[in-house]
Write a protein that holds these residues in place. Structure first.
Motif: not given
Lengths: 310, 552, 305
Positions: A38-39, B442, B453, B466, B474
C-alpha cells in the motif's frame, strides 16, 4: 516389479519437474509481487530488495536458481518472515500439519469404512439410514461452518475442549473431527454403494451357497473388492487434507503448513510458494504411487506394469 | 511504513472468515509507541493485596511476528514486539510526547541541525553495555542498500541518509557518529520539528553488533534474540505462542510492573473473542487484531467496548485522468452525496469520525472540515454542472473497486446504494485480490478505488505529501497541482510551527477543493479488556506499549 | 376320482414362430430407469424438491416486490417477521430475497460444474482405464501434475485474465474438478475390463468405442453417479471459497456460500443470517445426494430384472 518401480520413479521426477516449472511461471504471471504494498517504497529501496532476493536477474536465471534450490533442498529466505528460511518454515509447520492430517485421515478412513459397511450390510434398515444421515450431514455442512459450530458447542458452551491453540492432545480433537467430516462422509457413501454392488455379485452368492460365515464373506470378499474406489480416492484425499486444512487451522489457531501455503500465495512470497508447492507435490506424487501399488494388493486382477494393455 | 502487514491482514480476511480490521482494514499500524520512561508509569498506588496478584498479561498477538529485528520490521505485530523488547533514544510517554529513554539527555544546535545525545548507562539483555556505537551501527546497517530495509527511508532525515541508501554516498558520510561510548552526534538534512518523535520509531533503535555478527538469523528465535527494552523474549513457539518476561537488565526496570506477557497467535477474530469471553486471554481486538463487526452491538450493549481514535483516514480515490472523474464538479458531487454518519452509525459502529478533510483529528489543520457531509442539494447541482462541462447528458455506469474483504465490501455496498438513491447513478462493484488490487491502483487501472492511510508519525505532512507528485508512489489518483506542491515544499523549510501549520492548511484546502480523493471517515480502534488490566498505553498512531502495564 | 379321458384335453396349437417372441414390453434403458426411479419415494421427493427449488429461483425474485440490493441501514439485522420472512442482513437487505437470487447463482454453478466434470472425467478416465499402459500412464500423470499445481495461484491468474462472473467461477471449479471423476472412472474401468462380459463383447467384435461407452461406462455408472451427486454440492461450497478470494460474483449479489460465510460471525448474535443460507445449502445437498442414490439404484444394470 523393480523395473516398474524404477519407471514410476523416473515419471515422478519428471512430474515434479513439470510441476515446479508450471508453478514458477504461473507465479510470475500473477500480477503483484512480494514488494507490492500500500505504501510503495522508493525505487532505490525496491531495487535493493530485489537484488537481495535475486529478483533482478533475468527470468530464466531466476528459474535455474529455483531449480538449483529445489534440487539441493535449500529453498532460500522467506520474503515475509525476514528472519526465517523456507526450510525453517516447512520444518516447523509440517509436523503439525502431518499430525493433524494423520489423525483426521485415520478418523475418516476407519469411520467412513465402518459406517459404509454397516450401512451396506443392513441395506434399507435403520442402521443404513442412520449411517447415511451422519454421512450426509458431514457432507452438507461446509467445513468452516462445521468447525465454528464444533467450537461453539463443545468448547464455548460445554467447555469440554479448548477453544483454540495447539498445545496438547485435547487441542487436536476438534480440529481433527472438523477436518475428517467431509472425507469420512465421502468414504462412507462410496464404501456403501460399492459394498451393495459387490454383495450382489455371483462370487458372493457362491460363497454364501458354500455356507461361509457372513463375517468371513464380508471381510474376505466384499470389503476387499469394495475398497478399490476408496483407494483411488486416497491420494487426492491426503493432499486435500494437508492443504485444505487452511480454514480449520485458522479457526483453531493451529500452526500448520496449510495456512503458510495459502498466505504465501496472497503475499506473493515466491520462495515459500515454491517451497511448499514442491513439498506438497512430492507428498502427492509419492501418495499416488503408493495408491497404485495398493491397487494390486486390494485387487489382484490388476497387475502393475504394462499388463493393462492388450 | 506499516502498511505491509495489511496485505497479510486483508488476505486473511479474504480467505478465512472475517473482516480485516472492521474499520476497513486496520492496516497494520506501525510506529512504536512508548510507555513513559521519564515519568514513572502508572502512578496508581497499588494496594498491597493487589501487589500480590501475579503480574501476567495474556494477549493474542493475532499472527506470527515476521521478525523481531528493528531494522527490518515492516508490520504492526513485529513493531509491538520490538517496542516491548527495545528502547530507542526516546520513547513515547503516556502523554503521547517523546521522552528520553536510552538517551539520558540531549542538546540541539541553534540551527536545529545537530543533535548530541548522552547515552544512558544501560545493558543489553545479554549483559553487554549499550553504547553510542550500537546506535551508529544500527542506523548505518538499516541504510546500507545490502540490508535492503524497507523502512530505511525513515532515516532519510539524517544527513546523507537518503544518498547512502541509494548508493550515492558512502555509509561513512551518513550524519551519525559515536563520539565516544556514551556520546552520539546526529546531523540532519533539514530542521525536523518531529525528529525526537521519530527517534522512538523502531528503525532508529539500536541493535547489538556482536549478536548480529554471530548469527544472522538472531531475530528469529528466542534464544538468540537480544534487546535493550523493558522485556525480553523467553520463549517463542512459531505461529503458536510467545512469552515475554521482564528484562532485569533494563535501566528503568523499577517502572516495569509486569513479570510476563503471554501471547497466543490466533488469527481468527471470532475465535479470539471467544477466548476472551472464556477468560483465556485478557484482551481482544485492537491494536493487535480487530473485533468481529457483528459482535460490536452486543459488546456495546454490555458496555464492554473501548475505542480510541487513531491517526488514519479511509478514503476513496478518483482516477482524475479518466472521464467523468477528470471533472472536479463530478468528483465533488460524488463526495458530497454520501451519508458518512449513517455508515458510521450502522456499519462501522465504533465511533469513527466522518471525514470532511484529509488530515485526521489528532493532527488536524482545520477542525471544521472542508465540506458538509451529505450535502445532497449541492451534490445534485454540481453533478448537473459537471456533466454539462464534460458534455454528457447522463452518467454512464461507474465502477467502484475495493480489495476483497468483508468490511470494505459492506461499505462499498452501502455507498453504491447511496449514490444510486442520491445521484441516480448506477455503480458496479468490483473486488480484487489485494496485490492485484494494489497493482491496478498504482497503474491507474480504476475509476473509483478504496484506500486507507495511517500516519507514521504525528504530523499532517504524512497525509498531504501522498498527493504531491502525480506519479508519486502512493498518489494513485494522477492528480497534481503546482500550488499544492509549492506549499508543501515551503512547509519543509519553515521553522516556525504556526506558520508551517497555516501553509499546510492552505494545501489541504486545495486538496479538498479539487477533490482527487473523497475522505470517508477517520479510523478508530476498538477492543475489549479485563477491567483489572491497567496502564497499557496506546498511542494516537495505533501503537501499543506494555512497558507501564500492570494487573490490579 | 374321475377318470380323465381324452375329451378333457384340448390340444393347443403351438406356433413355433412365436416361441421366440418377447412377452415383456420392450423398454429402452432410460425408460426402465425412470420406471424404477418412480418406485423410490425418497428419490422422487428429492427430485421434486430440486425441481421446486429451480422453479422458485426463477420465479420468486420476479413475483416479490423487494430486491436484493436496496439497503436500509435503519432496518438492519431485523429478526424474521411478516415483512421480512427471513429477517434482514447487516445492511438491512431482505434475506428471503437474497436467498432466491443466491439460489440462482449456487444452482447454476453447482449444476454446470458437475456436468462439465462429468463429461471430461468420464471421457478422460474411460480412455485411460480402457487402453491402459502408456496411454493410461501419460493421461493420469498429466492429471496428477495439474492437480499438484497450487490451485489458488491458478485461480488468481484466472481472475485477473477473465471478467469475474459465473462463467469464470465455473471454469475455476472445473479446471481441476474433473480429475476426481476421471480417477474414479479409471479405477472402475480397470476393474471391469477384465471381466467376462467384456471379453464376450470383445469376441463378438465390439470396437473400443462400443466397449467403453456401451459396456464399461454403464457398468461403472454406480460410482459415477455417486461422485456426480457429490460434485454438485462440493461445487456449491467451492464457489463460496472462491467468492472470498475475489473470484465470486460481484457484490451486492451473493451466492448461498457467500451468505453463510458472511453470516458465520453473526452466528451468536443474528443467527438467521447464517441459518437460512445454511439450511438451504444443506437441504439442497441432501436432496442431490438422495436423488443420486436413487438414480444409482435405478441405473445399475445388475439390478435389472
Amino acid at each position: 516389479m523393480i523395473r516398474y518401480l524404477g519407471k514410476r520413479i523416473i515419471f515422478m521426477l519428471i512430474s515434479l519437474f513439470l510441476i515446479v516449472t508450471a508453478t514458477f511461471f504461473i507465479m510470475k504471471a500473477v500480477p503483484g509481487g512480494p514488494f507490492t504494498s500500500e505504501k510503495q517504497v522508493p525505487p532505490e529501496i525496491k531495487a535493493a530488495l530485489e537484488a537481495k532476493y535475486k529478483l533482478n536477474l533475468p527470468m530464466h536465471e531466476q528459474y535455474f536458481e529455483y531449480l538449483k534450490g529445489v534440487v539441493t533442498w535449500e529453498l532460500g529466505p522467506s520474503f515475509t518472515e525476514k528472519s526465517s528460511t523456507v526450510n525453517d518454515m516447512i520444518n516447523r509447520g509440517f509436523p503439525v500439519s502431518a499430525h493433524l492430517g494423520a489423525q483426521a485421515l485415520l478418523l475418516a478412513i476407519f469411520g467412513g469404512i465402518t459406517l459404509g459397511v454397516i450401512a451396506a450390510l443392513n441395506h434399507n434398515k435403520w442402521q443404513d439410514y442412520s449411517a447415511m444421515v451422519i454421512a450426509v450431514l458431514g457432507l452438507s455442512v461446509p467445513s468452516f461452518i462445521l468447525a465454528s459450530f464444533y467450537q461453539y458447542i463443545f468448547a464455548i458452551n460445554l467447555g469440554w475442549f479448548p477453544i483454540a491453540k495447539w498445545e496438547g492432545f485435547e487441542y487436536t480433537i476438534l480440529p481433527s473431527l472438523a477436518l475428517a467430516a467431509s472425507p469420512m462422509a465421502f468414504i462412507a457413501r462410496l464404501t456403501r454403494s460399492n459394498m451393495i454392488e459387490v454383495m450382489g455379485q455371483d462370487y458372493i452368492k457362491t460363497a454364501k451357497a458354500k455356507g461361509l460365515h457372513t463375517v468371513a464373506i464380508t471381510v474376505k470378499h466384499a470389503i476387499r473388492n469394495a475398497l478399490l474406489p476408496v483407494v483411488t480416492y486416497l491420494g487426492p484425499l491426503i493432499a486435500g487434507i494437508l492443504t485444505g486444512a487452511f480454514v480449520i487451522e485458522r479457526i483453531f489457531g493451529v500452526p500448520g503448513l496449510g495456512r503458510e501455503f495459502v498466505l504465501s500465495i496472497t503475499n506473493r512470497d515466491y520462495t515459500v510458494i515454491m517451497g511448499t508447492t514442491v513439498f506438497y507435490s512430492m507428498i502427492l506424487v509419492v501418495m499416488i504411487l503408493i495408491v497404485d501399488i495398493a491397487y494390486t494388493l486390494v485387487d489382484p486382477r490388476i497387475k502393475l506394469s504394462d499388463a493393462g494393455k492388450e | 511504513m506499516k502498511k505491509n502487514v495489511f496485505a497479510l491482514v486483508s488476505s486473511i480476511a479474504v480467505l478465512g472468515t472475517a473482516l480485516a480490521g472492521c474499520g476497513g482494514g486496520q492496516p497494520a499500524a506501525a510506529p512504536p509507541a512508548g510507555g513513559t520512561p521519564a515519568t514513572p508509569a502508572p502512578s496508581q498506588p497499588a494496594t498491597p493485596a493487589a501487589e500480590k496478584k501475579p503480574q501476567v498479561l495474556k494477549m493474542n498477538l493475532h499472527s506470527e511476528p515476521p521478525t523481531t529485528d528493528p531494522g527490518l520490521a515492516e508490520d504492526t505485530t513485529s513493531g509491538a514486539i520490538i517496542l516491548a523488547t527495545f528502547d530507542g533514544l526516546t520513547r513515547i510517554g503516556t502523554d503521547d510526547k517523546p521522552h528520553e529513554a536510552a538517551a539520558e539527555s540531549y542538546t540541539v544546535s541553534d540551527d536545529k541541525l545537530t543533535y548530541t545525545f548522552k547515552i544512558r548507562e544501560a545493558k543489553w539483555s545479554n549483559g553487554d553495555p549499550v553504547t553510542a556505537h550500537d546506535f551508529e551501527y544500527a542506523w548505518k546497517r538499516a541504510l546500507d542498500p545490502k540490508t535492503a530495509s524497507n523502512y530505511a527511508y525513515q532515516l532519510y532525515y539524517v544527513k546523507n541518509g537518503e544518498k547512502a541508501n541509494k548508493g550515492e554516498a558512502k555509509l561513512d558520510e551518513v550524519g551519525v557518529k559515536a563520539l565516544d561510548d556514551k556520546t552520539l552526534e546526529v546531523k540532519l538534512e533539514n530542521p525536523t520539528p518531529y525528529f525526537l518523535e521519530l527517534l522512538a520509531f523502531r528503525t532508529y533503535f539500536p541493535v547489538n553488533k556482536k549478536v548480529i555478527d554471530a548469527n544472522p538469523k538472531w531475530a528469529g528465535e528466542a534464544s538468540s534474540h537480544v534487546g535493550n527494552g523493558p522485556f525480553k523474549i523467553e520463549s517463542w513457539e512459531h505461529k503458536s505462542k510467545m512469552v515475554l518476561v521482564k528484562n532485569d537488565n533494563y535501566w528503568d526496570k523499577d517502572n516495569v510492573k509486569l513479570d510476563k506477557i503471554e501471547f497466543s497467535m490466533v488469527e481468527d477474530e471470532n475465535t479470539e473473542l471467544s477466548m476472551f469471553e472464556n477468560g483465556e486471554i485478557d484482551w481482544a481486538g485492537a491494536p493487535m487484531s480487530a473485533l468481529p463487526t457483528d459482535a460490536i452491538p452486543a459488546l456495546k450493549d454490555q458496555g464492554k467496548i473501548q475505542t480510541n481514535p487513531i491517526a488514519g483516514t479511509y478514503w476513496y480515490k478518483f482516477n482524475t485522468e479518466k472521464p467523468p472523474f477528470n471533472n472536479i464538479k463530478v468528483r465533488k458531487a460524488f463526495a458530497y452525496s454520501i451519508d458518512r454518519k449513517a455508515l458510521i452509525d450502522n456499519i462501522l459502529q465504533t465511533g469513527q469520525i466522518p471525514a470532511t478533510g484529509a488530515v485526521p483529528p489528532s493532527m488536524v489543520l482545520n477542525p471544521n472540515g472542508y465540506f458538509k457531509d451529505k450535502d445532497l442539494e449541492n451534490a445534485k447541482k454540481l453533478l448537473e454542472e459537471g456533466l454539462k462541462e464534460v458534455g454528457m447528458s447522463k452518467l454512464p455506469a461507474i465502477t467502484l473497486s475495493y480489495n476483497t474483504s468483508e468490511a470494505h465490501k459492506k461499505i462499498a455496498e452501502a455507498i453504491q446504494d447511496q449514490w444510486k438513491k442520491n445521484l441516480g447513478v448506477d455503480v458496479k462493484l468490483e473486488n480484487k485480490e489485494w496485490k492485484v488490487y494494489l497493482e491496478d491502483m498504482h497503474e491507474g487501472n480504476f475509476q473509483i478505488g478504496r484506500m486507507g492511510w495511517l500516519g507514521d508519525f504525528n504530523d499532517p505532512i504524512n497525509f498531504l505529501e501522498l498527493y504531491k507528485d502525480k506519479m508519486g508512489g502512493n498518489n494513485d489518483t494522477r492528480w497534481e497541482n503546482a500550488k499544492y506542491k509549492e506549499l508543501l515544499n515551503q512547509s519543509a523549510q519553515e521553522p516556525d510551527l504556526e506558520k508551517r501549520k497555516k501553509i499546510l492548511a492552505d494545501a489541504e484546502q486545495i486538496l479538498m477543493d479539487e477533490m482527487p480523493i473523497m475522505p470517508i471517515y477517520f479510523y478508530t480502534q476498538s477492543w475489549v479488556q479485563k477491567p483489572e488490566v491497567k496502564g497499557v498505553h496506546q498511542t494516537g498512531l495505533g501503537d501499543v506499549d506494555w512497558k507501564g502495564a500492570y494487573i490490579e | 376320482m374321475q377318470n380323465l379321458t381324452k375329451e378333457h384335453f384340448e390340444p393347443i396349437s403351438v406356433d413355433l414362430r412365436q416361441a421366440e417372441a418377447i412377452k415383456r414390453p420392450s423398454l429402452s434403458f432410460w425408460s426402465d430407469v425412470w420406471r424404477r426411479l418412480k418406485m423410490n419415494k425418497v428419490a422422487m421427493i428429492s427430485m421434486i424438491f430440486i425441481a421446486a427449488l429451480i422453479v422458485c429461483a426463477i420465479v420468486v425474485p420476479w413475483l416479490t416486490p423487494q430486491d436484493y440490493f436496496t439497503t436500509d441501514l435503519a432496518g438492519k439485522n431485523k429478526k424474521p417477521s411478516a415483512e421480512h420472512w427471513f429477517g434482514t442482513d447487516d445492511l438491512g437487505r431482505d434475506v428471503f430475497e437474497r436467498i432466491w437470487y443466491g439460489a440462482r447463482i449456487s444452482l447454476q454453478v453447482g449444476l454446470a460444474a458437475a456436468f462439465i466434470d462429468l463429461i471430461i472425467g468420464v471421457i478422460w478416465g474411460g480412455i485411460a482405464g480402457f487402453y491402459g499402459g502408456r496411454v493410461d500412464e501419460m493421461m493420469m500423470r498429466f492429471a496428477d501434475i495439474l492437480f499438484a499445481i497450487p490451485y489458488l495461484l491458478v485461480v488468481i491468474l484466472l481472475m485477473v485474465v477473465l471478467e469475474p462472473g459465473v462463467g469464470t467461477i465455473i471454469l475455476a471449479l472445473t479446471i481441476t474438478g474433473w480429475i476426481g471423476m476421471a480417477r474414479i472412472v479409471r479405477g472402475q474401468i480397470l476393474q471391469l475390463k477384465n471381466q467376462e462380459f467384456v471379453l464376450a463383447a470383445r469376441s463378438l467384435g465390439a470396437d473400443a468405442n462400443r466397449l467403453i461407452f456401451k459396456h464399461l461406462i454403464p457398468n461403472a455408472l454406480g460410482p459415477i453417479i455417486v461422485t456426480l451427486s457429490l460434485t454438485v454440492p462440493s461445487a456449491i461450497f467451492a464457489e463460496s471459497f472462491l467468492s472470498f478470494i475475489g473470484l465470486g460474483v460481484s457484490a451486492p449479489i451473493a451466492s448461498w456460500g457467500t451468505m453463510s460465510n458472511e453470516g458465520l460471525p453473526a452466528m451468536k448474535y443474528y443467527p438467521w443470517r447464517l441459518t437460512f443460507p445454511a439450511i438451504f445449502i444443506s437441504m439442497t445437498i441432501l436432496a442431490f445426494n438422495l436423488f443420486g442414490d436413487g438414480l444409482r439404484d435405478a441405473v445399475d444394470p445388475r439390478l435389472r430384472k
